[in-house]
Design an enzyme around this catalytic site. Structure first.
Site, PDB file in Angstrom:
ATOM      1  N   ARG A  90     -33.258 111.084  18.514  1.00  0.00           N
ATOM      2  CA  ARG A  90     -31.814 110.884  18.355  1.00  0.00           C
ATOM      3  C   ARG A  90     -31.208 110.321  19.633  1.00  0.00           C
ATOM      4  O   ARG A  90     -30.027 110.506  19.913  1.00  0.00           O
ATOM      5  CB  ARG A  90     -31.143 112.201  18.003  1.00  0.00           C
ATOM      6  CG  ARG A  90     -31.402 113.310  18.997  1.00  0.00           C
ATOM      7  CD  ARG A  90     -30.400 114.398  18.791  1.00  0.00           C
ATOM      8  NE  ARG A  90     -30.691 115.540  19.649  1.00  0.00           N
ATOM      9  CZ  ARG A  90     -29.888 116.565  19.752  1.00  0.00           C
ATOM     10  NH1 ARG A  90     -28.764 116.578  19.067  1.00  0.00           N
ATOM     11  NH2 ARG A  90     -30.179 117.568  20.529  1.00  0.00           N
ATOM     12  N   ASP A 122     -31.731 114.288  11.655  1.00  0.00           N
ATOM     13  CA  ASP A 122     -30.676 113.344  11.264  1.00  0.00           C
ATOM     14  C   ASP A 122     -30.282 112.365  12.366  1.00  0.00           C
ATOM     15  O   ASP A 122     -29.445 111.490  12.157  1.00  0.00           O
ATOM     16  CB  ASP A 122     -29.434 114.107  10.772  1.00  0.00           C
ATOM     17  CG  ASP A 122     -28.832 114.978  11.861  1.00  0.00           C
ATOM     18  OD1 ASP A 122     -29.366 114.988  12.986  1.00  0.00           O
ATOM     19  OD2 ASP A 122     -27.823 115.650  11.587  1.00  0.00           O
ATOM     20  N   GLY A 123     -30.892 112.530  13.551  1.00  0.00           N
ATOM     21  CA  GLY A 123     -30.591 111.602  14.648  1.00  0.00           C
ATOM     22  C   GLY A 123     -29.219 111.821  15.272  1.00  0.00           C
ATOM     23  O   GLY A 123     -28.785 111.034  16.113  1.00  0.00           O
ATOM     24  N   ARG A 173     -25.842 109.600  28.637  1.00  0.00           N
ATOM     25  CA  ARG A 173     -26.580 110.342  29.672  1.00  0.00           C
ATOM     26  C   ARG A 173     -27.114 109.379  30.719  1.00  0.00           C
ATOM     27  O   ARG A 173     -27.539 108.265  30.396  1.00  0.00           O
ATOM     28  CB  ARG A 173     -27.729 111.097  28.984  1.00  0.00           C
ATOM     29  CG  ARG A 173     -28.635 111.847  29.905  1.00  0.00           C
ATOM     30  CD  ARG A 173     -29.486 112.859  29.159  1.00  0.00           C
ATOM     31  NE  ARG A 173     -30.504 112.240  28.319  1.00  0.00           N
ATOM     32  CZ  ARG A 173     -31.403 112.935  27.627  1.00  0.00           C
ATOM     33  NH1 ARG A 173     -31.387 114.260  27.658  1.00  0.00           N
ATOM     34  NH2 ARG A 173     -32.304 112.332  26.886  1.00  0.00           N
ATOM     35  N   ARG A 180     -41.371 111.458  31.041  1.00  0.00           N
ATOM     36  CA  ARG A 180     -41.678 112.886  30.981  1.00  0.00           C
ATOM     37  C   ARG A 180     -43.180 113.096  31.115  1.00  0.00           C
ATOM     38  O   ARG A 180     -43.957 112.154  30.907  1.00  0.00           O
ATOM     39  CB  ARG A 180     -41.247 113.450  29.608  1.00  0.00           C
ATOM     40  CG  ARG A 180     -39.828 113.119  29.225  1.00  0.00           C
ATOM     41  CD  ARG A 180     -39.710 112.734  27.749  1.00  0.00           C
ATOM     42  NE  ARG A 180     -38.396 112.121  27.475  1.00  0.00           N
ATOM     43  CZ  ARG A 180     -37.324 112.801  27.133  1.00  0.00           C
ATOM     44  NH1 ARG A 180     -37.403 114.090  26.943  1.00  0.00           N
ATOM     45  NH2 ARG A 180     -36.165 112.187  26.946  1.00  0.00           N
ATOM     46  N   ASP A 249     -42.438 117.842  27.094  1.00  0.00           N
ATOM     47  CA  ASP A 249     -41.609 116.665  26.818  1.00  0.00           C
ATOM     48  C   ASP A 249     -40.220 116.806  27.447  1.00  0.00           C
ATOM     49  O   ASP A 249     -39.435 115.867  27.410  1.00  0.00           O
ATOM     50  CB  ASP A 249     -41.481 116.427  25.308  1.00  0.00           C
ATOM     51  CG  ASP A 249     -41.034 117.665  24.561  1.00  0.00           C
ATOM     52  OD1 ASP A 249     -41.730 118.692  24.657  1.00  0.00           O
ATOM     53  OD2 ASP A 249     -39.986 117.617  23.901  1.00  0.00           O
TER      54      ASP A 249
HETATM   55  P1  AMP Z   1     -35.421 118.807  22.156  1.00  0.00           P
HETATM   56  O1  AMP Z   1     -35.610 120.197  21.643  1.00  0.00           O
HETATM   57  O2  AMP Z   1     -33.967 118.380  22.226  1.00  0.00           O
HETATM   58  O3  AMP Z   1     -36.138 118.548  23.422  1.00  0.00           O
HETATM   59  O4  AMP Z   1     -36.061 117.840  21.058  1.00  0.00           O
HETATM   60  C1  AMP Z   1     -37.416 117.832  20.710  1.00  0.00           C
HETATM   61  C2  AMP Z   1     -37.720 116.632  19.842  1.00  0.00           C
HETATM   62  O5  AMP Z   1     -36.944 116.677  18.641  1.00  0.00           O
HETATM   63  C3  AMP Z   1     -37.406 115.291  20.497  1.00  0.00           C
HETATM   64  O6  AMP Z   1     -38.367 114.384  20.071  1.00  0.00           O
HETATM   65  C4  AMP Z   1     -36.049 114.957  19.920  1.00  0.00           C
HETATM   66  O7  AMP Z   1     -35.797 113.566  19.914  1.00  0.00           O
HETATM   67  C5  AMP Z   1     -36.158 115.511  18.501  1.00  0.00           C
HETATM   68  N1  AMP Z   1     -34.844 115.860  17.932  1.00  0.00           N
HETATM   69  C6  AMP Z   1     -34.032 116.876  18.299  1.00  0.00           C
HETATM   70  N2  AMP Z   1     -32.925 116.904  17.533  1.00  0.00           N
HETATM   71  C7  AMP Z   1     -33.042 115.882  16.634  1.00  0.00           C
HETATM   72  C8  AMP Z   1     -32.221 115.383  15.563  1.00  0.00           C
HETATM   73  N3  AMP Z   1     -31.063 115.950  15.245  1.00  0.00           N
HETATM   74  N4  AMP Z   1     -32.680 114.314  14.876  1.00  0.00           N
HETATM   75  C9  AMP Z   1     -33.855 113.735  15.187  1.00  0.00           C
HETATM   76  N5  AMP Z   1     -34.666 114.166  16.165  1.00  0.00           N
HETATM   77  C10 AMP Z   1     -34.275 115.223  16.893  1.00  0.00           C
HETATM   78 MG    MG Z   2     -36.276 117.037  24.658  1.00  0.00          MG
END
Ligand code: AMP
Ligand code: MG
Length: 502
Positions: A90, A122-123, A173, A180, A249
């Site tokens: 997203r 949902d991005g 951002r 990473r 990540d």
């Molecule tokens: P995070 O927990 O924010 O580090 O996210 C972990 C992974 O999930 C990363 O690849 C993000 O891009 C993906 N991600 C988190 N929230 C969403 C969302 N609402 N839609 C699509 N991908 C998501």
């Molecule tokens: Mg992340």
């Protein structure tokens, strides 16, 4: 559109490491937050643009000239389990800019719509979590901790679906880079060692150019990333910060704090503090952070093995020589920070004694459930001969009084080596130095939630703006902002939960 003068090296140098992708245009963007100080630092003159133009820009509706939006691919260990395919689900990086100090930064959107890496998500992003990233990230910056920054937040005018409907938002951002440990893992896991080498060469050129000429630049690079993690995590620990989701990540090789999801600051000192709703085992609890950082670095080292030496055993030995000393390096960074917080200078001859003193102090805070931030801050008053405020935080006087006497002896010893200054002056200097490192204000969970609820539920940004301006000066006491410095009730803290990927 403002002139970003983009210079997109990642796009140019690393084809195959990303997918070119466009943001989903927002229906009706509205600018909620703009960081003009950061814009100026980045050489962006935004003053002549109206709010509509800026809202369209920071919602990804109209891209500035030279923008080349990409979704980066990466993998990662999430809670210890390897996921070979993550990537920006997203988020999009729109380009790189050079700031007025000559430093290179990525500018990217978060919440700008689905990408090929969305995996069923949902991005999108909601207003609350994006404003939360502004509050905590900007507070971290003001506290002196390396961190990604927030340039802008726009409301998209759409609703996103979480546990309930929420107004959608896009965060812009700024990061030294978005590379990473997981980026290395993606290529390493596929056995694409030439790609790992290209990524390492790129990373060295971008973050550690002085290492390029070293005999074994990849080993030196592993060392530099290790050193940055040790310093970063020691800094977190010294402030009571809990990242909450230290997956590989979410570890930047530039050593910045990245990904403000379920993070929180500790209130009463509790080494087991954990707030993330999904962290049931407490893997990322406060006291586990240094150990997890080392675990993550071991995963990073594994990706570099084929670059370190031709002989596999030799490569493993070399990597171990760099990653295993992490705990000593971290301990040294931590003790340096803790001694400074105690108003003492860390010296080889007094190190062991000072370490015992720090540990004893922390045990006292834990046993008597004393607020971490307030205790350190009031110790500065004690350094100036005013211990009452500190003593009041403890339920039992005897133990803290005994500790204070020991600490005073140690302070006096240090002062006795400085014969030029009178003791009154020395005390004042110590108090001042302690107040410059022990913040008066941190983002208190209850105050953050209050501000976000007003913004998210009532469209009232007043509390958010007020809290943010207070957090921008965390080391200065300000009677007007007294309520932001107050701890939450133990009951609030016991029930407080934070969330990932919201
Ligand atoms: P995070 O927990 O924010 O580090 O996210 C972990 C992974 O999930 C990363 O690849 C993000 O891009 C993906 N991600 C988190 N929230 C969403 C969302 N609402 N839609 C699509 N991908 C998501
Ligand atoms: Mg992340």
């Amino acid at each position: 559109m403002p002139d970003f003068s983009f210079d997109n090296t990642y796009v140019r140098d690393l084809p195959g490491f990303y997918t070119a992708w466009q943001p989903e245009p927002s229906l009706n963007p509205e600018l909620l937050y703009l960081n003009l100080t950061l814009a100026e630092q980045l050489g962006l003159d935004l003053t002549e643009y109206d709010k509509t133009a800026l809202a369209e820009l920071f919602a990804g509706k109209s891209l500035p000239e030279g923008a080349e939006p990409i979704a980066q691919v990466y993998a990662g260990h999430q809670f210890g389990h390897f996921n070979p395919q993550l990537g920006d689900g997203r988020a999009l990086i729109i380009g790189e800019v050079i700031d007025n100090q000559g430093k290179r930064f990525d500018i990217g959107y978060k919440g700008s719509g689905k990408t090929p890496f969305s995996r069923g998500g949902d991005g999108k992003a909601a207003i609350g979590p994006m404003l939360r990233e502004v509050l905590i990230g900007e507070a971290m910056h003001a506290l002196g901790v390396p961190t990604t920054r927030s340039l802008a937040v726009t409301a998209t005018g759409e609703q996103v679906f979480r546990d309930r409907q929420q107004p959608g938002a896009v965060l812009t951002r700024v990061a030294a880079s978005h590379i990473r440990i997981g980026t290395f893992q993606f290529f390493s896991a596929q056995g694409e060692h030439d790609e790992v080498r290209r990524l390492a060469d790129y990373s060295i050129a971008r973050h550690d150019p002085e290492l390029a000429a070293a005999e074994n630049p990849y080993l030196e690079f592993l060392g530099a990333v290790t050193q940055r993690q040790a310093e970063l995590v020691a800094h977190w620990m010294s402030l009571g910060f809990i990242h909450g989701v230290m997956n590989t990540d979410n570890v930047s090789i530039a050593g910045e704090t990245i990904d403000y999801g379920p993070c929180a600051f500790m209130e009463a000192y509790d080494p087991n503090a954990v707030f993330s709703s999904i962290d049931e085992q407490g893997r990322y609890a406060y006291q586990n952070q240094p150990r997890i950082a080392q675990w993550n670095l071991a995963r990073f080292a594994e990706t570099l093995l084929p670059l370190l030496a031709e002989d596999q055993q030799e490569a493993v030995d070399l990597a171990n020589q760099v990653v295993q000393p992490f705990s000593d390096t971290y301990q040294k960074c931590w003790l340096e920070k803790m001694c400074a917080k105690l108003g003492l200078e860390l010296k080889a001859e007094s190190g062991e004694r000072d370490k015992a003193m720090v540990e004893e102090w922390l045990e006292l805070l834990q046993a008597q459930k004393v607020d971490f931030t307030m205790a350190w801050r009031r110790l500065a008053d004690a350094a100036e001969g005013q211990p009452t405020g500190l003593q009041e935080l403890f339920t039992e006087a005897a133990a803290i009084d005994a500790w204070l006497s020991k600490w005073q002896v140690r302070c006096d010893e240090e002062d006795s080596t400085d014969t030029k200054m009178v003791s009154e002056q020395l005390r004042e200097n110590r108090g001042k130095a302690m107040r410059a490192i022990n913040p008066w204000l941190i983002p208190r969970n209850h105050r953050v939630e209050e501000a976000l609820a007003a913004a998210s539920n009532e469209g009232d940004l007043g509390p958010f703006e007020l809290l943010l301006s207070a957090l921008e000066q965390p080391y200065e006491e300000n009677a007007e902002w007294e309520r932001f410095a107050e701890p939450a009730t133990p009951d609030f803290t016991a029930r407080y939960q934070t969330f990932c990927g919201t």
